[in-house]
Design a protein around this motif. Structure first.
Motif, PDB file in Angstrom:
ATOM      1  N   UNK A 126      -4.115  -0.073  -0.382  1.00  0.00           N
ATOM      2  CA  UNK A 126      -2.683  -0.308  -0.180  1.00  0.00           C
ATOM      3  C   UNK A 126      -1.930   0.988   0.119  1.00  0.00           C
ATOM      4  N   UNK A 127      -2.397   2.129  -0.431  1.00  0.00           N
ATOM      5  CA  UNK A 127      -1.749   3.404  -0.136  1.00  0.00           C
ATOM      6  C   UNK A 127      -1.890   3.764   1.334  1.00  0.00           C
ATOM      7  N   UNK A 128      -3.082   3.546   1.893  1.00  0.00           N
ATOM      8  CA  UNK A 128      -3.317   3.814   3.309  1.00  0.00           C
ATOM      9  C   UNK A 128      -2.479   2.882   4.182  1.00  0.00           C
ATOM     10  N   UNK A 129      -2.416   1.619   3.795  1.00  0.00           N
ATOM     11  CA  UNK A 129      -1.617   0.644   4.558  1.00  0.00           C
ATOM     12  C   UNK A 129      -0.156   1.077   4.612  1.00  0.00           C
ATOM     13  N   UNK A 130       0.395   1.474   3.458  1.00  0.00           N
ATOM     14  CA  UNK A 130       1.799   1.885   3.430  1.00  0.00           C
ATOM     15  C   UNK A 130       2.017   3.132   4.262  1.00  0.00           C
ATOM     16  N   UNK A 131       1.103   4.097   4.170  1.00  0.00           N
ATOM     17  CA  UNK A 131       1.226   5.325   4.960  1.00  0.00           C
ATOM     18  C   UNK A 131       1.274   5.004   6.450  1.00  0.00           C
ATOM     19  N   UNK A 132       0.423   4.088   6.901  1.00  0.00           N
ATOM     20  CA  UNK A 132       0.382   3.745   8.323  1.00  0.00           C
ATOM     21  C   UNK A 132       1.652   3.038   8.769  1.00  0.00           C
ATOM     22  N   UNK A 133       2.187   2.171   7.925  1.00  0.00           N
ATOM     23  CA  UNK A 133       3.435   1.485   8.274  1.00  0.00           C
ATOM     24  C   UNK A 133       4.601   2.476   8.350  1.00  0.00           C
ATOM     25  N   UNK A 134       4.613   3.446   7.437  1.00  0.00           N
ATOM     26  CA  UNK A 134       5.670   4.466   7.464  1.00  0.00           C
ATOM     27  C   UNK A 134       5.504   5.363   8.686  1.00  0.00           C
ATOM     28  N   UNK A 135       4.251   5.744   8.971  1.00  0.00           N
ATOM     29  CA  UNK A 135       3.986   6.590  10.133  1.00  0.00           C
ATOM     30  C   UNK A 135       4.461   5.912  11.421  1.00  0.00           C
ATOM     31  N   UNK A 136       4.253   4.609  11.513  1.00  0.00           N
ATOM     32  CA  UNK A 136       4.703   3.866  12.692  1.00  0.00           C
ATOM     33  C   UNK A 136       6.214   4.006  12.882  1.00  0.00           C
ATOM     34  N   UNK A 137       6.962   3.971  11.790  1.00  0.00           N
ATOM     35  CA  UNK A 137       8.413   4.131  11.867  1.00  0.00           C
ATOM     36  C   UNK A 137       8.797   5.570  12.216  1.00  0.00           C
ATOM     37  N   UNK A 138       8.103   6.539  11.610  1.00  0.00           N
ATOM     38  CA  UNK A 138       8.438   7.943  11.848  1.00  0.00           C
ATOM     39  C   UNK A 138       8.107   8.396  13.266  1.00  0.00           C
ATOM     40  N   UNK A 139       7.194   7.683  13.930  1.00  0.00           N
ATOM     41  CA  UNK A 139       6.845   8.035  15.305  1.00  0.00           C
ATOM     42  C   UNK A 139       7.978   7.756  16.292  1.00  0.00           C
ATOM     43  N   UNK A 140       8.925   6.918  15.897  1.00  0.00           N
ATOM     44  CA  UNK A 140      10.021   6.579  16.797  1.00  0.00           C
ATOM     45  C   UNK A 140      10.893   7.795  17.072  1.00  0.00           C
ATOM     46  N   UNK A 141      11.394   7.932  18.290  1.00  0.00           N
ATOM     47  CA  UNK A 141      12.196   9.109  18.651  1.00  0.00           C
ATOM     48  C   UNK A 141      13.436   9.306  17.786  1.00  0.00           C
ATOM     49  N   UNK A 142      13.999   8.207  17.250  1.00  0.00           N
ATOM     50  CA  UNK A 142      15.229   8.323  16.473  1.00  0.00           C
ATOM     51  C   UNK A 142      14.980   8.580  14.987  1.00  0.00           C
ATOM     52  N   UNK A 143      13.724   8.788  14.585  1.00  0.00           N
ATOM     53  CA  UNK A 143      13.426   8.997  13.161  1.00  0.00           C
ATOM     54  C   UNK A 143      13.870  10.371  12.667  1.00  0.00           C
ATOM     55  N   UNK A 144      13.994  11.318  13.582  1.00  0.00           N
ATOM     56  CA  UNK A 144      14.375  12.682  13.204  1.00  0.00           C
ATOM     57  C   UNK A 144      13.220  13.538  12.753  1.00  0.00           C
ATOM     58  N   UNK A 145      11.999  12.992  12.729  1.00  0.00           N
ATOM     59  CA  UNK A 145      10.833  13.734  12.236  1.00  0.00           C
ATOM     60  C   UNK A 145       9.892  14.088  13.385  1.00  0.00           C
ATOM     61  N   UNK A 146       9.540  15.351  13.478  1.00  0.00           N
ATOM     62  CA  UNK A 146       8.567  15.788  14.480  1.00  0.00           C
ATOM     63  C   UNK A 146       7.271  16.267  13.831  1.00  0.00           C
ATOM     64  N   UNK A 147       7.350  16.573  12.525  1.00  0.00           N
ATOM     65  CA  UNK A 147       6.184  17.066  11.789  1.00  0.00           C
ATOM     66  C   UNK A 147       6.214  16.458  10.391  1.00  0.00           C
ATOM     67  N   UNK A 148       5.043  16.106   9.867  1.00  0.00           N
ATOM     68  CA  UNK A 148       4.924  15.720   8.465  1.00  0.00           C
ATOM     69  C   UNK A 148       4.335  16.900   7.706  1.00  0.00           C
ATOM     70  N   UNK A 149       5.037  17.324   6.668  1.00  0.00           N
ATOM     71  CA  UNK A 149       4.559  18.406   5.812  1.00  0.00           C
ATOM     72  C   UNK A 149       3.961  17.773   4.555  1.00  0.00           C
ATOM     73  N   UNK A 150       2.630  17.904   4.394  1.00  0.00           N
ATOM     74  CA  UNK A 150       1.953  17.281   3.258  1.00  0.00           C
ATOM     75  C   UNK A 150       2.081  18.081   1.972  1.00  0.00           C
ATOM     76  N   UNK A 151       2.597  19.303   2.053  1.00  0.00           N
ATOM     77  CA  UNK A 151       2.768  20.106   0.851  1.00  0.00           C
ATOM     78  C   UNK A 151       1.495  20.792   0.410  1.00  0.00           C
ATOM     79  N   UNK A 152       1.566  21.488  -0.726  1.00  0.00           N
ATOM     80  CA  UNK A 152       0.443  22.261  -1.239  1.00  0.00           C
ATOM     81  C   UNK A 152      -0.627  21.349  -1.820  1.00  0.00           C
TER      82      UNK A 152
END
Length: 343
Positions: A236-262
């Motif tokens: 379920x964690x992978x499923x949610x990540x993919x659904x969020x990634x699909x939204x963030x890929x849109x040009x209006x999301x404001x995100x160009x990079x995902x920072x996974x942190x340390x």
């Protein structure tokens, strides 16, 4: 400064710091010290070799004046001028103590979810698509990914995310999400500025996974994520990540990079397209109490490294990690409907 013009700055806050020293997943706390805490990214401006030397002199002067007993620089890039200056100009045991070097990974945002799938290996791409298909086919319209980005929605997200997090091994390690007053204040502030991206996955009305981050200046900083271990076979964690990634890929999301942190993890290494090495640095005041704390911390850290080497050579480190994580995961209580948190 150069003349009257400010060129660089180190920003920190004074707080009481207890050093959590791990041996495996067991933590020991050392005597507390008064600390100037410099968070990741709180070194601003033109940080060059010259300005790093000037800033470090000011830090040492503050320690000598007893305003603090230790300065902690969090998440310093090991190639940064400040990192190199601290290591070159300070001496153990009373001045500096280097923490564990970790990999910090980022992922350049793909044009679409399909483009992301194409960047994966054939086997992994098939596994991801199978994960999405399995949940969609099994639960259909009862799959809900709720997004919380408004200031008025923070409390709903925080309570449900804390409920999920309490069942994870990260919670047992003290790194899960705790929706306390400080967390509430911070999340409301970023939500008020339109930066919050918080999501919860519901299956048949039950919250099973959460993830939240902050989108700022083109970067999505991934802050916290977790899933109910009862549902791990469905990924379920992978499923949610993919659904969020699909939204963030849109040009209006404001995100160009995902920072996974340390900190490293399999998914970070698999998805990351950029990386660097970073480590915390501690500069201790040249007095008895800070020096003793530094010596104790160094000894426990070296012991932990030695134990990890032994179990790694024995080939059982992954087995031990799984056993300990399973032990830390709390069994999920009787599922209560959380449909009131869905939108």
């Amino acid at each position: 400064k150069k003349g009257e013009e400010p060129v660089a700055m180190v920003l920190g806050r004074i707080q009481i710091l207890r050093f959590p020293c791990p041996i495996g997943y067991k933590f020991f706390s050392l005597p507390p010290l008064r600390c100037l805490d410099v968070k990741h990214g709180w070194c601003f401006g033109q940080i060059t070799e010259e300005t790093a030397d000037v800033l470090l002199k000011a830090v040492r002067a503050m320690l000598k004046s007893s305003q603090a007993e230790v300065v902690r620089f969090q998440g310093l890039n090991t190639e940064s001028p400040i990192y190199k200056a601290v290591l070159a100009q300070t001496r153990a045991p009373h001045c500096t103590c280097r923490g564990r070097v970790e990999t910090h990974r980022t992922m350049r945002m793909p044009e679409s979810l399909d483009a992301f799938f194409k960047s994966c290996s054939r086997g992994h791409r098939m596994s991801l698509r199978r994960c999405v298909r399995k949940i969609d086919e099994r639960y259909g319209s009862k799959v809900v990914v709720a997004r919380y980005s408004d200031e008025t929605e923070v409390d709903v997200f925080g309570r449900i995310a804390e409920q999920i997090s309490a069942r994870t091994y990260q919670h047992g390690l003290g790194s899960g999400i705790v929706y306390d007053e400080r967390t509430r204040f911070l999340m409301r502030r970023v939500a008020a500025r339109g930066w919050l991206r918080a999501y919860i996955l519901f299956l048949e009305g039950e919250p099973v996974a959460f993830q939240y981050g902050v989108v700022y200046r083109g970067q999505c900083f991934l802050e916290q994520l977790g899933f109910d271990p009862k549902w791990k076979d469905l990924q379920v964690g992978t499923y949610l990540f993919l659904r969020i990634l699909e939204e963030l890929c849109r040009p209006d999301s404001g995100a160009r990079v995902i920072d996974f942190g340390s900190g490293d993890a399999e998914y970070k290494a698999r998805y990351g397209t950029g990386e660097w090495q970073e480590s915390p640095l501690f500069v201790f005041a040249p007095r008895l109490r800070p020096t003793l704390v530094n010596l104790l911390r160094t000894c426990i850290t070296e012991l932990n490294v030695g134990v990890q080497r032994v179990v790694s050579r024995a080939g059982i480190i992954n087995w031990l990690k799984r056993q300990w994580r399973n032990r830390l995961q709390e069994p999920a209580p009787a599922a209560a409907s959380a449909s009131s948190g869905q939108r």
